[in-house]
Scaffold this motif. Structure first.
Motif, PDB file in Angstrom:
ATOM      1  N   THR A  36       0.750  -1.074  -0.045  1.00  0.00           N
ATOM      2  CA  THR A  36      -0.031  -0.194  -0.066  1.00  0.00           C
ATOM      3  C   THR A  36       0.933   1.266   0.139  1.00  0.00           C
ATOM      4  O   THR A  36       0.462   2.262  -0.582  1.00  0.00           O
ATOM      5  N   LEU A  37       2.066   1.377   0.690  1.00  0.00           N
ATOM      6  CA  LEU A  37       2.980   2.543   0.749  1.00  0.00           C
ATOM      7  C   LEU A  37       3.585   2.795  -0.681  1.00  0.00           C
ATOM      8  O   LEU A  37       3.317   3.858  -1.155  1.00  0.00           O
ATOM      9  N   VAL A  38       3.660   1.710  -1.618  1.00  0.00           N
ATOM     10  CA  VAL A  38       4.339   1.628  -2.730  1.00  0.00           C
ATOM     11  C   VAL A  38       3.267   2.370  -3.811  1.00  0.00           C
ATOM     12  O   VAL A  38       3.742   3.225  -4.445  1.00  0.00           O
ATOM     13  N   GLY A  39       1.982   1.664  -3.309  1.00  0.00           N
ATOM     14  CA  GLY A  39       0.929   1.974  -4.651  1.00  0.00           C
ATOM     15  C   GLY A  39       0.534   3.670  -4.182  1.00  0.00           C
ATOM     16  O   GLY A  39       0.091   4.127  -5.246  1.00  0.00           O
ATOM     17  N   SER A  40       0.526   4.043  -3.175  1.00  0.00           N
ATOM     18  CA  SER A  40       0.116   5.406  -2.546  1.00  0.00           C
ATOM     19  C   SER A  40       1.236   6.466  -3.445  1.00  0.00           C
ATOM     20  O   SER A  40       0.776   7.540  -3.435  1.00  0.00           O
ATOM     21  N   VAL A  41       2.419   5.971  -3.494  1.00  0.00           N
ATOM     22  CA  VAL A  41       3.409   6.867  -4.202  1.00  0.00           C
ATOM     23  C   VAL A  41       2.816   7.238  -5.809  1.00  0.00           C
ATOM     24  O   VAL A  41       2.529   8.409  -6.064  1.00  0.00           O
TER      25      VAL A  41
ATOM     26  N   ALA B   9       2.707  15.026  -0.500  1.00  0.00           N
ATOM     27  CA  ALA B   9       2.463  14.142   0.694  1.00  0.00           C
ATOM     28  C   ALA B   9       0.689  14.171   1.286  1.00  0.00           C
ATOM     29  O   ALA B   9       0.670  13.055   1.950  1.00  0.00           O
ATOM     30  N   ILE B  10       0.049  15.319   1.071  1.00  0.00           N
ATOM     31  CA  ILE B  10      -1.096  15.126   1.294  1.00  0.00           C
ATOM     32  C   ILE B  10      -1.836  13.923   0.829  1.00  0.00           C
ATOM     33  O   ILE B  10      -2.746  13.080   1.527  1.00  0.00           O
ATOM     34  N   LEU B  11      -1.842  13.576  -0.500  1.00  0.00           N
ATOM     35  CA  LEU B  11      -2.433  12.802  -1.281  1.00  0.00           C
ATOM     36  C   LEU B  11      -1.764  10.921  -0.814  1.00  0.00           C
ATOM     37  O   LEU B  11      -2.365  10.429  -0.722  1.00  0.00           O
ATOM     38  N   PHE B  12      -0.484  11.338  -0.856  1.00  0.00           N
ATOM     39  CA  PHE B  12       0.150  10.055  -0.157  1.00  0.00           C
ATOM     40  C   PHE B  12      -0.444   9.488   1.219  1.00  0.00           C
ATOM     41  O   PHE B  12      -0.890   8.461   1.258  1.00  0.00           O
ATOM     42  N   LEU B  13      -0.453  10.486   2.185  1.00  0.00           N
ATOM     43  CA  LEU B  13      -0.829  10.048   3.498  1.00  0.00           C
ATOM     44  C   LEU B  13      -2.401   9.919   3.446  1.00  0.00           C
ATOM     45  O   LEU B  13      -2.753   8.799   4.134  1.00  0.00           O
ATOM     46  N   TRP B  14      -3.311  10.332   2.615  1.00  0.00           N
ATOM     47  CA  TRP B  14      -4.465  10.001   2.554  1.00  0.00           C
ATOM     48  C   TRP B  14      -4.902   8.720   2.155  1.00  0.00           C
ATOM     49  O   TRP B  14      -5.812   8.005   2.641  1.00  0.00           O
TER      50      TRP B  14
ATOM     51  N   ILE C  46      -2.752   6.335  13.018  1.00  0.00           N
ATOM     52  CA  ILE C  46      -1.583   7.048  13.025  1.00  0.00           C
ATOM     53  C   ILE C  46      -1.252   7.753  11.522  1.00  0.00           C
ATOM     54  O   ILE C  46      -1.039   9.008  11.520  1.00  0.00           O
ATOM     55  N   TYR C  47      -1.721   7.268  10.554  1.00  0.00           N
ATOM     56  CA  TYR C  47      -1.659   7.882   9.361  1.00  0.00           C
ATOM     57  C   TYR C  47      -2.896   8.953   9.105  1.00  0.00           C
ATOM     58  O   TYR C  47      -2.749   9.762   8.424  1.00  0.00           O
ATOM     59  N   THR C  48      -4.083   8.809   9.831  1.00  0.00           N
ATOM     60  CA  THR C  48      -5.004   9.894   9.577  1.00  0.00           C
ATOM     61  C   THR C  48      -4.551  11.103  10.359  1.00  0.00           C
ATOM     62  O   THR C  48      -4.647  12.272   9.804  1.00  0.00           O
ATOM     63  N   VAL C  49      -3.860  10.750  11.449  1.00  0.00           N
ATOM     64  CA  VAL C  49      -3.191  12.130  12.429  1.00  0.00           C
ATOM     65  C   VAL C  49      -2.067  12.783  11.293  1.00  0.00           C
ATOM     66  O   VAL C  49      -2.206  14.026  11.395  1.00  0.00           O
TER      67      VAL C  49
ATOM     68  N   ILE D  19     -14.971  11.780   1.851  1.00  0.00           N
ATOM     69  CA  ILE D  19     -15.507  13.192   1.940  1.00  0.00           C
ATOM     70  C   ILE D  19     -14.313  13.855   1.998  1.00  0.00           C
ATOM     71  O   ILE D  19     -14.092  15.154   1.405  1.00  0.00           O
ATOM     72  N   MET D  20     -12.985  13.300   2.539  1.00  0.00           N
ATOM     73  CA  MET D  20     -11.911  13.947   2.815  1.00  0.00           C
ATOM     74  C   MET D  20     -11.191  14.245   1.431  1.00  0.00           C
ATOM     75  O   MET D  20     -10.739  15.526   1.146  1.00  0.00           O
ATOM     76  N   VAL D  21     -11.151  13.288   0.745  1.00  0.00           N
ATOM     77  CA  VAL D  21     -10.423  13.489  -0.619  1.00  0.00           C
ATOM     78  C   VAL D  21     -11.083  14.575  -1.762  1.00  0.00           C
ATOM     79  O   VAL D  21     -10.739  15.497  -2.213  1.00  0.00           O
ATOM     80  N   LEU D  22     -12.391  14.622  -1.353  1.00  0.00           N
ATOM     81  CA  LEU D  22     -13.404  15.580  -2.344  1.00  0.00           C
ATOM     82  C   LEU D  22     -13.032  17.071  -1.579  1.00  0.00           C
ATOM     83  O   LEU D  22     -12.890  17.652  -2.266  1.00  0.00           O
TER      84      LEU D  22
END
Length: 313
Positions: free
Chosen positions: A163-168, A194-199, A238-241, A297-300
């Motif tokens: 998931t970390l790799v895919g988030s890139v 970073a915002i979209l990666f962490l989301w 943790i990732y949400t924070v 909701i957050m990504v929108l």
């Protein structure tokens, strides 16, 4: 005369029916190929590219550049999704939500899907080359390789960190839009990426919770399978924070102001509160679905606020 007229009428009806069947067949074929692009994933990612452009342009709108990065990014993402469908046929055949995909059923052959992917990718790169810059083209190529090879072929199947790799790759579109408008990799670009990666981490870890059994049957070592539900819930929190903290760093770039901070701060606190509830959830699967819905909701919200934020106080 009556017999001849009836024969002509039957012939006309047959031709009309044949043309209708051809049209229906063509529509069904288009629908099958279109489904290979994973439309929901496709347009969600394209939306972030648009948001990245508006964030960096700060009201200065160049229609040619905007159209090029939007169309080019969309086609590149579609190409990667189609190729991913080909590579994931064995996995998709096992998982309930994907077993009806055209590459699994055989309604679109692997060879034709690959050709379709190549055509989409070539058109996408051409669109980026015509209207954007080298940085955008490089970002698009990195996103494609990361999603198809590093994620789809390797880490997704072999590592808990898939998931970390895919988030890139999932964070590349907003970066591409930003680079198309600004032409430079600056603090704003890094924070937007970073915002979209962490989301993506809490969003897709939540999916791994309520689809844990499917991933286990398919042999995919997602975190909920490899480390258990409890550990996954902690990681989600943790990732949400981390996501909320980074969204509130964007005003430091000078691109957005107090309105952006207020909206994202309130929504962020709500998502953190929901994440904390997961620590005591009696039915983690139900809670995980709530987390995922809130992630939508957050990504929108982030796409809207980074688009209009530069124009607001």
């Amino acid at each position: 005369m009556t017999t001849t007229h009836a024969s002509d009428r039957l012939g006309t009806d047959a031709r009309i029916a044949a043309r209708a069947a051809e049209r229906d067949g063509a529509r069904a074929s288009i629908a099958r190929y279109y489904s290979l692009t994973k439309p929901r994933v496709l347009f969600a990612n394209a939306l972030t590219a648009v948001a990245g452009y508006f964030l960096a342009s700060a009201g200065r709108f160049d229609l040619w550049v905007f159209a090029s990065v939007t169309v080019g990014s969309t086609l590149m993402i579609a190409s990667a999704c189609v190729l991913n469908n080909v590579l994931d046929r064995d996995i998709d055949a096992i998982m309930q939500r994907t077993r009806a995909r055209a590459t699994v059923s055989g309604s679109v052959s692997a060879v034709r899907a690959v050709v379709f992917s190549v055509v989409l990718g070539a058109l996408g790169m051409a669109a980026l080359a015509i209207g954007t810059n080298g940085a955008v083209m490089l970002a698009g190529a990195i996103g494609f390789v990361t999603y198809v090879v590093l994620y789809g072929m390797l880490s997704k199947r072999l590592s808990v960190h898939g998931t970390l790799v895919g988030s890139v790759s999932g964070a590349i579109p907003i970066l591409s839009g930003y680079l198309a408008a600004s032409g430079r990799l600056d603090v704003g670009a890094v924070i937007a990426f970073a915002i979209l990666f962490l989301w993506q981490m809490p969003a897709f870890y939540s999916i791994s919770v309520y689809r844990r059994d499917e991933y286990a049957r398919a042999g995919i070592p997602v975190i909920s399978v490899a480390r258990g539900i409890r550990a996954t819930i902690f990681q989600i929190l943790i990732y949400t924070v981390a996501f909320v903290v980074v969204t509130l760093l964007l005003p430091l770039s000078g691109l957005v102001g107090i309105v952006y901070s207020a909206v994202m701060g309130v929504l962020g606190l709500g998502w953190i509160w929901l994440g904390i509830r997961g620590l005591r959830a009696r039915t983690p699967e139900v809670w995980a679905r709530q987390m995922f819905r809130f992630s939508m909701i957050m990504v929108l919200a982030i796409c809207l606020m980074v688009s209009v934020g530069p124009l607001l106080p």
